[in-house]
Write a protein that holds these residues in place. Structure first.
Motif, PDB file in Angstrom:
ATOM      1  N   PHE A  29       0.863  -1.102  -0.077  1.00  8.77           N
ATOM      2  CA  PHE A  29       0.004   0.222   0.024  1.00  8.77           C
ATOM      3  C   PHE A  29       0.873   1.270   0.065  1.00  8.77           C
ATOM      4  CE2 PHE A  29      -2.246   3.250   2.505  1.00  8.77           C
ATOM      5  CZ  PHE A  29      -3.201   3.365   1.406  1.00  8.77           C
ATOM      6  N   ASN A  30       2.020   1.147   0.881  1.00  7.89           N
ATOM      7  CA  ASN A  30       2.786   2.387   0.869  1.00  7.89           C
ATOM      8  C   ASN A  30       3.754   2.668  -0.413  1.00  7.89           C
ATOM      9  OD1 ASN A  30       1.890   2.764   3.671  1.00  7.89           O
ATOM     10  ND2 ASN A  30       3.899   1.932   4.435  1.00  7.89           N
ATOM     11  N   VAL A  31       3.925   1.466  -1.202  1.00  8.48           N
ATOM     12  CA  VAL A  31       4.587   1.526  -2.274  1.00  8.48           C
ATOM     13  C   VAL A  31       3.994   2.024  -3.386  1.00  8.48           C
ATOM     14  CG1 VAL A  31       5.543   0.222  -4.255  1.00  8.48           C
ATOM     15  CG2 VAL A  31       5.920  -0.715  -2.004  1.00  8.48           C
ATOM     16  N   PHE A  32       2.482   2.100  -3.477  1.00  7.93           N
ATOM     17  CA  PHE A  32       1.509   2.495  -4.211  1.00  7.93           C
ATOM     18  C   PHE A  32       1.292   4.132  -4.177  1.00  7.93           C
ATOM     19  CE2 PHE A  32       0.376  -1.759  -5.787  1.00  7.93           C
ATOM     20  CZ  PHE A  32      -0.026  -1.495  -7.303  1.00  7.93           C
ATOM     21  N   VAL A  33       1.157   4.449  -2.725  1.00  5.57           N
ATOM     22  CA  VAL A  33       0.817   5.765  -2.369  1.00  5.57           C
ATOM     23  C   VAL A  33       2.043   6.557  -2.592  1.00  5.57           C
ATOM     24  CG1 VAL A  33       0.559   7.146  -0.263  1.00  5.57           C
ATOM     25  CG2 VAL A  33      -0.850   5.036  -0.498  1.00  5.57           C
ATOM     26  N   GLU A  34       3.079   5.969  -2.298  1.00  2.00           N
ATOM     27  CA  GLU A  34       4.535   6.912  -2.758  1.00  2.00           C
ATOM     28  C   GLU A  34       4.581   7.040  -4.238  1.00  2.00           C
ATOM     29  OE1 GLU A  34       8.034   8.901  -2.292  1.00  2.00           O
ATOM     30  OE2 GLU A  34       6.598   8.267  -0.971  1.00  2.00           O
ATOM     31  N   ALA A  35       4.257   6.394  -5.344  1.00  3.70           N
ATOM     32  CA  ALA A  35       4.001   6.370  -6.398  1.00  3.70           C
ATOM     33  C   ALA A  35       3.090   7.364  -7.125  1.00  3.70           C
ATOM     34  CB  ALA A  35       4.130   5.000  -7.141  1.00  3.70           C
ATOM     35  N   LEU A  36       1.935   7.050  -6.555  1.00  7.88           N
ATOM     36  CA  LEU A  36       0.699   7.705  -7.294  1.00  7.88           C
ATOM     37  C   LEU A  36      -0.160   8.848  -6.358  1.00  7.88           C
ATOM     38  CD1 LEU A  36      -0.827   4.410  -8.592  1.00  7.88           C
ATOM     39  CD2 LEU A  36       0.743   5.788  -9.782  1.00  7.88           C
ATOM     40  N   ALA A  37      -0.003   8.960  -5.331  1.00 13.06           N
ATOM     41  CA  ALA A  37      -0.631   9.777  -4.290  1.00 13.06           C
ATOM     42  C   ALA A  37      -0.257  11.278  -4.677  1.00 13.06           C
ATOM     43  CB  ALA A  37      -0.758   9.379  -3.035  1.00 13.06           C
ATOM     44  N   GLY A 193       3.147  -4.028 -17.299  1.00 10.24           N
ATOM     45  CA  GLY A 193       4.407  -3.846 -16.197  1.00 10.24           C
ATOM     46  C   GLY A 193       3.763  -3.083 -15.125  1.00 10.24           C
ATOM     47  N   HIS A 194       4.616  -3.182 -14.109  1.00 14.70           N
ATOM     48  CA  HIS A 194       4.763  -2.549 -12.550  1.00 14.70           C
ATOM     49  C   HIS A 194       5.273  -0.814 -12.835  1.00 14.70           C
ATOM     50  CE1 HIS A 194       3.081  -5.663 -10.680  1.00 14.70           C
ATOM     51  NE2 HIS A 194       3.964  -6.675 -11.333  1.00 14.70           N
ATOM     52  N   PRO A 195       4.632   0.155 -12.920  1.00 13.83           N
ATOM     53  CA  PRO A 195       5.094   1.325 -12.729  1.00 13.83           C
ATOM     54  C   PRO A 195       5.520   1.905 -11.137  1.00 13.83           C
ATOM     55  CG  PRO A 195       2.890   1.455 -13.753  1.00 13.83           C
ATOM     56  CD  PRO A 195       3.281   0.058 -13.552  1.00 13.83           C
ATOM     57  N   GLU A 196       4.832   1.013 -10.349  1.00 12.57           N
ATOM     58  CA  GLU A 196       5.267   1.339  -8.699  1.00 12.57           C
ATOM     59  C   GLU A 196       6.392   0.349  -8.196  1.00 12.57           C
ATOM     60  OE1 GLU A 196       3.011  -2.680  -8.474  1.00 12.57           O
ATOM     61  OE2 GLU A 196       3.372  -1.063 -10.057  1.00 12.57           O
ATOM     62  N   TYR A 197       6.993  -0.700  -8.870  1.00 16.93           N
ATOM     63  CA  TYR A 197       7.963  -1.166  -8.316  1.00 16.93           C
ATOM     64  C   TYR A 197       9.308  -0.634  -8.534  1.00 16.93           C
ATOM     65  CZ  TYR A 197       6.025  -6.020  -7.886  1.00 16.93           C
ATOM     66  OH  TYR A 197       5.077  -7.232  -7.560  1.00 16.93           O
ATOM     67  N   THR A 198      10.133  -0.918  -7.411  1.00 13.37           N
ATOM     68  CA  THR A 198      11.652  -0.531  -7.522  1.00 13.37           C
ATOM     69  C   THR A 198      12.285  -1.566  -7.964  1.00 13.37           C
ATOM     70  OG1 THR A 198      11.657  -0.831  -5.340  1.00 13.37           O
ATOM     71  CG2 THR A 198      11.164   1.483  -5.827  1.00 13.37           C
ATOM     72  N   LYS A 199      13.505  -1.658  -8.362  1.00 15.76           N
ATOM     73  CA  LYS A 199      14.407  -2.811  -8.559  1.00 15.76           C
ATOM     74  C   LYS A 199      14.707  -3.603  -7.579  1.00 15.76           C
ATOM     75  CE  LYS A 199      17.913  -1.871 -11.306  1.00 15.76           C
ATOM     76  NZ  LYS A 199      19.193  -1.069 -12.026  1.00 15.76           N
ATOM     77  N   ASP A 200      14.741  -3.159  -6.288  1.00 21.76           N
ATOM     78  CA  ASP A 200      15.051  -3.838  -5.154  1.00 21.76           C
ATOM     79  C   ASP A 200      13.877  -4.931  -4.913  1.00 21.76           C
ATOM     80  OD1 ASP A 200      13.939  -1.495  -4.148  1.00 21.76           O
ATOM     81  OD2 ASP A 200      13.952  -2.244  -2.345  1.00 21.76           O
ATOM     82  N   ILE A 201      12.632  -4.231  -5.261  1.00 22.82           N
ATOM     83  CA  ILE A 201      11.607  -5.067  -4.990  1.00 22.82           C
ATOM     84  C   ILE A 201      11.439  -6.258  -5.947  1.00 22.82           C
ATOM     85  CG2 ILE A 201       8.734  -5.128  -5.353  1.00 22.82           C
ATOM     86  CD1 ILE A 201       8.713  -2.304  -4.027  1.00 22.82           C
ATOM     87  N   LEU A 202      11.775  -6.046  -7.193  1.00 27.84           N
ATOM     88  CA  LEU A 202      11.655  -7.127  -8.183  1.00 27.84           C
ATOM     89  C   LEU A 202      12.934  -7.992  -7.868  1.00 27.84           C
ATOM     90  CD1 LEU A 202      10.663  -8.376 -10.848  1.00 27.84           C
ATOM     91  CD2 LEU A 202      12.390  -7.002 -11.987  1.00 27.84           C
ATOM     92  N   ASP A 203      14.030  -7.781  -7.537  1.00 32.51           N
ATOM     93  CA  ASP A 203      15.163  -8.598  -7.091  1.00 32.51           C
ATOM     94  C   ASP A 203      14.672  -9.608  -5.968  1.00 32.51           C
ATOM     95  OD1 ASP A 203      18.366  -8.781  -7.564  1.00 32.51           O
ATOM     96  OD2 ASP A 203      17.979  -8.811  -5.285  1.00 32.51           O
ATOM     97  N   ASN A 204      14.121  -9.086  -5.113  1.00 31.59           N
ATOM     98  CA  ASN A 204      13.598  -9.997  -3.897  1.00 31.59           C
ATOM     99  C   ASN A 204      12.525 -11.063  -4.367  1.00 31.59           C
ATOM    100  OD1 ASN A 204      11.213 -10.109  -1.471  1.00 31.59           O
ATOM    101  ND2 ASN A 204      13.154 -10.497  -0.870  1.00 31.59           N
TER     102      ASN A 204
END
Length: 257
Positions: A29-37, A193-204
């Motif tokens: 939720f925080n990932v999405f809010v940071e990207a879109l809110a 795709g994932h506009p909200e993802y960071t590289k570390d999220i995908l790496d994990n």
């Protein structure tokens, strides 16, 4: 002095938090809010994967809805997926803004009459270049700076849209996926795709896919190596998503059923 009404948006969460995202970001939720809110907005969380849905009588209070990604099959017949499809049909009828991301893109397509299935070429994991169609550049206008004809985005999916709903338009494609982005009128937008993802999220996430035997170790290592060498155009994607959700995305020509 007139008090401006608070703008409300809802995130329909179709996945549960990973330990990593919960620890580092406090949850998706925080990932999405940071990207879109933006300022003056209230974002509510509904864990649809756990059967938590907004009340039908409250739908009119929201300006827009976002459907997250998910490890679940958008063609599944689990009760919550069927209920989500019903909700999306209702929101479409109400002309509410709905943005679907990955699984959200796929289930949105399914709910409105399109076709979804396993990707013919298998998993797509990493950062991929997406090219916009003429419908994106000619038939749509934004209050944005010029968008480049290609943008890179983080991908992680093994399903894809086969056919968009009748009346919808394909806005972007890649060398692996024919429907990277579609729209229906000016209130529906799906992004594979994932506009909200960071590289570390995908790496994990790649590590977790290896651990549960969803992908092979060699494939994962190759994906991680490519991930280190590329960057996603996150700021452009965030601007596109915000422009759509906040009501500044206007169809120049529309086709309906």
């Amino acid at each position: 002095m007139k008090v401006q009404k608070e703008r409300r948006f809802a995130l329909l969460m179709a996945a549960r938090n990973s330990d990593y995202v919960k620890k580092v970001y406090g949850g998706y939720f925080n990932v999405f809010v940071e990207a879109l809110a933006g300022e003056g907005e209230k974002w509510d969380l509904f864990r649809v994967v756990d059967g938590e849905f907004p009340h039908m009588d409250d739908l009119h209070n929201y300006e827009g809805f976002v459907i997250s990604g998910s490890p679940h099959d958008a063609n599944g017949d689990e009760y919550w997926i069927l209920e989500l499809c019903y909700l999306l049909k209702t929101l479409f009828t109400m002309q509410k803004k709905v943005l679907g991301i990955c699984f959200g893109h796929q289930v949105l397509c399914r709910a409105l009459g399109g076709k979804v299935g396993k990707a013919y070429s298998g998993w797509d994991i990493g950062i991929r270049k997406v090219r916009f169609t003429e419908d994106f550049s000619v038939n749509w206008s934004f209050d944005l700076a010029e968008i480049p004809p290609t943008l890179s985005i983080i991908e992680c999916h093994q399903d894809e849209v086969y056919e968009v709903p009748v009346g919808a338009q394909v806005l972007a494609y890649s060398d692996k996926t024919e429907v990277e982005m579609f729209t229906f009128g000016d209130n529906i937008l799906g992004i594979q795709g994932h506009p909200e993802y960071t590289k570390d999220i995908l790496d994990n996430l790649i590590d977790r896919l290896v651990w549960n035997n969803s992908i092979e170790k060699g494939f994962a290592e190759e994906a991680k190596l490519k991930l280190k060498k590329a960057e996603a155009d996150r700021k452009y994607w965030e601007r596109i998503c915000k422009s759509f959700l906040k009501g500044r995305w206007i169809a120049q020509s529309q086709t309906y059923f």
